[in-house]
Scaffold this active site. Sequence first.
Site, PDB file in Angstrom:
ATOM      1  CD  GLU A 122       0.809   0.218   3.022  1.00  0.00           C
ATOM      2  OE1 GLU A 122       0.824   1.472   2.948  1.00  0.00           O
ATOM      3  OE2 GLU A 122       1.744  -0.423   3.538  1.00  0.00           O
ATOM      4  CD  GLU A 179       7.471   1.760  -0.042  1.00  0.00           C
ATOM      5  OE1 GLU A 179       8.257   0.968  -0.624  1.00  0.00           O
ATOM      6  OE2 GLU A 179       7.744   2.943   0.171  1.00  0.00           O
TER       7      GLU A 179
END
Length: 356
Positions: A175, A318
């Site tokens: 994300e 991430e």
Amino acid sequence: MNDKLRQLIDSIAQPDGVAASAASAHLDQLTKPPGSLGKLESLAIQLAGITGVDKPEFDRKTVMVMAADHGVCEEGVSAFPAEVTQQMLYNMLSGGAAINVLARHAGADVQVIDVGVNADVAHPDLVNRKVRMGTSNMAKGPAMLRTEAEQAVLAGAEAVAEAVKGGTRLFVTGELGIGNTTASAAVVCALTELEPEVIVGRGTGVDNAGLTRKIAVVCRALDVNQPDGNDALDVLTKVGGLEIAALAGVILGAAAHRCPVVLDGFISGAAALAARALAPASAAYMLASHASDERGHAAVLRQLKLEPMLHLDMRLGEGTGGALSLHLVDAACRIMREMATFVDAGVSDGQGAVQR
């Protein structure tokens, strides 16, 4: 509930017990004491049950990075301004982010998907599934409409379906979005009834005053919106994020296609709680990559009943922890496919010599 979402949830089956049992039996025939590879053996058995193949192999693995902005950033909950989401998005698309480096090292693809960045971002490698230009400020009212939460969940599931067509059989949740640990904390609190003081962490690295402010914002968002903890879509609508909802969709989509989904850290954990609430059967398809240093992640893993593979004090997000854990997934699969059995090697199994 949206008909497509209901169909997706209904399509998730239980893992294949026959394949899991076959994998367990094969492990016991390998040239080692039973259970001596510890959690690698448990992982191999789980992967067999998920895929329905006793010796699975994942030639293509994809990190699904969902990107979105959060209106709650207006409350000063992050050490970075909201504009960093867009700036980091371009960095990721150019291959310069940590997730790009670690995914390359693990032989995984990175797919970046815009579900709610508060800007018009154009790049040939960006997948555009934008639901809206970021969420509203959840400290003042609902983050989004219920239809938008459903749309974001389906965006994640549809992205998985497309990747499966391209050959991906294992997914990692990733994300990008300034403010998303605040929204994730609110989601976790709403779904578990745990207190914000226990769950809210420093995120991008806020100081003590920032942490106190962040806790207060989450408390206010929960008080203003009164999310229904028995309705995951209501929680996502009122205090969630577009990328959190989309990651819940990634998890549901992976489960529907009998693909393992490797969870990254705290934000992925919030999405996993939402996915499990929507479809309890999806929990069997989840693998916990690492124990994040973000304060609430340990509580999330306990709620999910998942054991992390790694403990590295990471809190970047991430999908970085997920990418690192892929080396262990590959190791478990190679053990199943390449290690000799007692019969193959002519080694005594403790019950007497075995001849070639």
